[in-house]
Design an enzyme around this catalytic site. Structure first.
Site, PDB file in Angstrom:
ATOM      1  N   HIS A  49      -5.539  -0.791   3.584  1.00  0.00           N
ATOM      2  CA  HIS A  49      -6.665  -1.024   4.496  1.00  0.00           C
ATOM      3  C   HIS A  49      -7.068   0.255   5.233  1.00  0.00           C
ATOM      4  CE1 HIS A  49      -6.810  -5.472   4.211  1.00  0.00           C
ATOM      5  NE2 HIS A  49      -5.512  -5.365   3.985  1.00  0.00           N
ATOM      6  N   ASP A 101       0.124  -5.091   5.515  1.00  0.00           N
ATOM      7  CA  ASP A 101      -0.180  -6.198   4.614  1.00  0.00           C
ATOM      8  C   ASP A 101      -0.993  -5.731   3.406  1.00  0.00           C
ATOM      9  OD1 ASP A 101      -2.308  -5.684   6.511  1.00  0.00           O
ATOM     10  OD2 ASP A 101      -3.332  -7.425   5.660  1.00  0.00           O
ATOM     11  N   GLU A 102      -0.982  -6.543   2.374  1.00  0.00           N
ATOM     12  CA  GLU A 102      -1.844  -6.407   1.196  1.00  0.00           C
ATOM     13  C   GLU A 102      -1.848  -4.981   0.628  1.00  0.00           C
ATOM     14  OE1 GLU A 102      -5.100  -9.918   1.986  1.00  0.00           O
ATOM     15  OE2 GLU A 102      -5.545  -7.965   2.875  1.00  0.00           O
ATOM     16  N   VAL A 103      -0.667  -4.442   0.401  1.00  0.00           N
ATOM     17  CA  VAL A 103      -0.542  -3.076  -0.107  1.00  0.00           C
ATOM     18  C   VAL A 103      -0.429  -3.112  -1.635  1.00  0.00           C
ATOM     19  CG1 VAL A 103       0.820  -0.957  -0.068  1.00  0.00           C
ATOM     20  CG2 VAL A 103       0.520  -2.301   2.034  1.00  0.00           C
ATOM     21  N   GLU A 118       4.219  -9.527   5.180  1.00  0.00           N
ATOM     22  CA  GLU A 118       4.614  -9.000   3.875  1.00  0.00           C
ATOM     23  C   GLU A 118       5.782  -8.038   3.976  1.00  0.00           C
ATOM     24  OE1 GLU A 118       0.082  -9.566   3.154  1.00  0.00           O
ATOM     25  OE2 GLU A 118       1.470  -9.439   4.825  1.00  0.00           O
TER      26      GLU A 118
END
Length: 522
Positions: free
Chosen positions: A262, A315-317, A366
Site C-alpha cells: 500500500h 496487510d495485503e503484501v 496478517e
C-alpha cells in the site's frame, strides 16, 4: 419575574412523558442510571463552577467544553424565556480530582453526574478523576436537556438524576482514510466533534496509501509529491492542529503508515523506494534507504502524534515484485530468504524502528496470522478479516483491536446498524486475563467511496451502534437490537439537530429517508 403559564407547564410534563416513553434517550447507555419525575429549568445564565477542584483548567479545556455543551443544548435557538420561581438549575459544579490533563491510552474517563430534585437555585454536580471524564459527563448532561420552543426555556425532565458511568473498553475508535479521497481540515474536525457525542476516543488517521501521500513530513519533504494535487495536502501545522483539536475533546489520534504494501505513492517523490518503475510495491526491502525513510517518518510522527501507539499496517503484501525484480531477487538469495521471509523481516524491522521512537505498534492481523510468535510483545493486532482472530491473539498473550469487516466496516453499505450493535469483541473469550488483552474496537471508514460530501451519513448512525457496544457494560446491552432501535433513532435525530448529517436507520448505510415523516420514524 413572571412565571410560565400552566399550559406551558403541562406541555413540558407531556414532553417528559414522551421522553421516557421508549426508555431512556441516552446514547451510549451509562453504566448506572436512576431518575425521578420532576422537571427543572436551566437558568438563562447557566454557570460553570469549579471551586474545590484540583484541576486548575489553565489550558481552558473544561471551560471550552462547557461552552460547547451549552451551545449544542441551545442548538442555535434564542433561549430567553421567563423562568418559574422554583426548579431553576443555576449551573454545573464540576469537581476534577486530577490536576493532570495529559491524554493518552488508558486515561481515566469515568464520571458521576448528580442532578437534584425541584429545589430553588440548585446546581447539578459532576465528579470525575480527570477532565476527560468531565467532558463525557457534559455530553450526557446535554442529552438530558430539551429546548421548549413555546416558552423559550431549556427543560430537563425526570429529575432527580444519578448517573455513575465509565467505559467498558479503553480503546473506542473510528478510522478515516485521507488517501483515497482528500478530506478538508474542517471535515476532519466535524468528524472529531461527532465522535464526542458517541463517546468514541480514538481517531485512527489512515493518512497515506498507494493512491496518495498527502501529509508533509520534514525529514523527507518529497514524499508529499505523491499527493493528488497541491491543494489536497496537509501541512505539518495542519497535522498538529488536528491532534490538538482532538485532544482538547478527549480524543487521541492514531497515525498510520501502511508498510511494506500500500505504498506506491511514496515513490512519486523518491522513486528508489520502488522495486522498479514497472513494479512499484511493496517498498524495496533490499534498499537501506527504505528504512531510513521509515525512521524519518516515525521521527516526525513522534513530534506530532503523542498517542502511545503508531499503526504500521502490514496487510495485503504481495511479494511478487520482490521475487521477480533482479536486484531484490539477488538480495533475497544472498540473505537466504524467500518472499515470506522478507515480509517478516520488513515488518519486524519496521517495528524495531517504531519502538525506538517510543511507540507501541499496531499491525493488521496478517502479520499475526503469518508469524505471530515473532512479533514484538508490545504489538497490538488489529483484526479485520473476520471472526475468531481476537480469541487466538489473546491466547497468544498479545493485545487486540477488533474491526472485523463483516460487521464494523462502514464502507460496506450492506452492513446494517443492528449488525454493528451486536458485534461482540469478547465472543468466546472467557478467561479474565485474556479479556483484558482485547483493548477495544474500531469502526473503519475506508475512503474509496466517501469524501467530504458523504462521510457523515456513511459513518452515522451505524458507528454509534458500535460505540454503545464499546462503552456500555455487557450486562446492560440489549440482546435484541430492536429493543434499542427507538433510542438510536432518537440519537440519530439529535445528531441531525447538531448539524451532523447522520443517515436514517432504515435501509443500507448512507440511504435516503424512505418516506415523509418525523425524524425518529425514518
Amino acid at each position: 419575574m413572571a412565571g410560565v403559564s400552566s399550559a406551558a407547564l403541562l406541555a413540558g410534563f407531556l414532553l417528559s412523558l414522551s421522553f421516557l416513553a421508549d426508555g431512556l434517550n441516552l446514547w451510549p447507555m451509562p453504566a448506572s442510571v436512576s431518575y425521578g419525575s420532576g422537571t427543572l429549568y436551566l437558568s438563562n445564565d447557566f454557570q460553570l463552577r469549579t471551586e474545590g477542584s484540583r484541576y486548575s483548567d489553565g489550558s481552558g479545556i473544561l471551560k471550552e467544553a462547557f461552552q460547547r455543551m451549552v451551545d449544542i443544548i441551545k442548538i442555535a435557538h434564542v433561549v430567553d424565556g421567563s423562568l418559574p420561581r422554583y426548579g431553576v438549575l443555576k449551573g454545573l459544579r464540576v469537581l476534577v480530582f486530577s490536576a493532570d490533563d495529559k491524554l493518552n491510552f488508558g486515561t481515566e474517563e469515568s464520571y458521576k453526574l448528580s442532578i437534584p430534585a425541584n429545589n430553588k437555585d440548585a446546581y447539578a454536580e459532576i465528579e470525575a478523576q480527570t477532565v476527560y471524564g468531565a467532558l463525557h459527563a457534559f455530553e450526557t448532561f446535554s442529552q438530558l436537556c430539551n429546548v421548549n420552543l413555546t416558552t423559550n426555556i431549556i427543560e430537563l425532565h425526570s429529575a432527580p438524576w444519578k448517573i455513575v458511568d465509565q467505559p467498558r473498553f479503553p480503546y473506542r475508535g473510528l478510522m478515516i482514510d485521507t488517501s483515497r479521497h482528500y478530506l478538508p481540515l474542517q471535515t476532519i474536525k466535524n468528524v472529531i466533534d461527532s465522535m464526542t457525542y458517541a463517546k468514541l476516543n480514538v481517531l485512527h488517521w489512515h493518512a497515506v496509501d498507494r493512491e496518495s501521500f498527502p501529509i508533509e513530513l520534514p525529514s523527507f519533504p518529497k514524499l508529499w509529491d505523491g499527493a493528488y494535487s497541491y491543494s489536497e495536502r496537509y501541512t505539518t501545522a495542519d497535522a498538529h492542529e488536528i491532534v490538538q483539536y482532538a485532544e482538547r475533546r478527549g480524543i487521541n489520534v492514531l497515525a498510520e503508515i501502511d508498510v511494506p504494501g500500500h505504498a506506491r505513492s511514496w515513490g512519486i517523490g523518491y522513486p528508489s523506494l520502488w522495486p522498479s518503475s514497472n513494479c512499484q510495491e511493496p517498498l524495496d526491502v533490499s534498499n537501506e534507504f527504505t528504512f531510513q525513510v521509515i525512521d524519518g517518518i516515525l521521527s516526525d510522527f513522534s513530534k506530532i502524534f503523542k498517542f502511545k501507539f503508531v499503526h504500521l499496517g502490514g496487510d495485503e503484501v504481495n511479494t511478487s515484485c520482490w521475487t521477480r525484480t533482479p536486484h531484490i531477487s539477488n538480495w533475497l538469495k544472498n540473505h537466504g530468504m524467500n518472499g515470506s521471509d522478507a515480509y517478516r523481516y520488513f515488518v519486524l524491522r519496521a517495528q524495531k524502528i517504531a519502538l525506538s521512537h517510543g511507540y507501541d505498534v499496531i499491525n493488521w492481523e496478517e502479520t499475526f496470522n503469518s508469524f505471530g510468535k515473532e512479533l514484538s510483545p508490545r504489538t497490538v493486532v488489529h483484526n479485520w478479516l473476520g471472526g475468531g482472530v481476537a480469541q487466538k491473539v489473546a491466547a497468544a498473550g498479545l493485545r487486540c483491536i477488533v474491526s472485523n469487516q463483516d460487521k464494523w466496516y462502514l464502507d460496506h453499505l450492506d452492513a446494517t446498524w443492528d449488525g454493528f450493535y451486536m458485534n461482540e469483541p469478547l465472543v468466546n473469550i472467557t478467561k479474565p486475563e485474556q479479556q483484558k488483552l482485547i483493548i477495544g474496537g474500531e469502526v473503519c471508514m475506508w475512503g474509496e467511496t466517501v469524501d467530504a460530501s458523504d462521510i457523515e451519513q456513511t459513518v452515522w448512525p451505524r458507528a454509534a451502534a458500535a460505540a454503545e457496544r464499546l462503552w456500555t457494560p455487557l450486562k446492560k446491552l440489549a440482546k435484541d437490537p430492536m429493543l434499542v432501535r427507538t433510542r438510536l433513532a432518537h440519537f440519530r435525530c439529535l445528531l441531525n439537530r447538531r448539524g451532523v448529517a447522520a443517515a436514517p436507520l432504515f435501509g443500507l448505510g448512507r440511504a435516503a429517508p424512505p418516506h415523509q415523516d418525523s425524524c425518529p420514524k425514518q
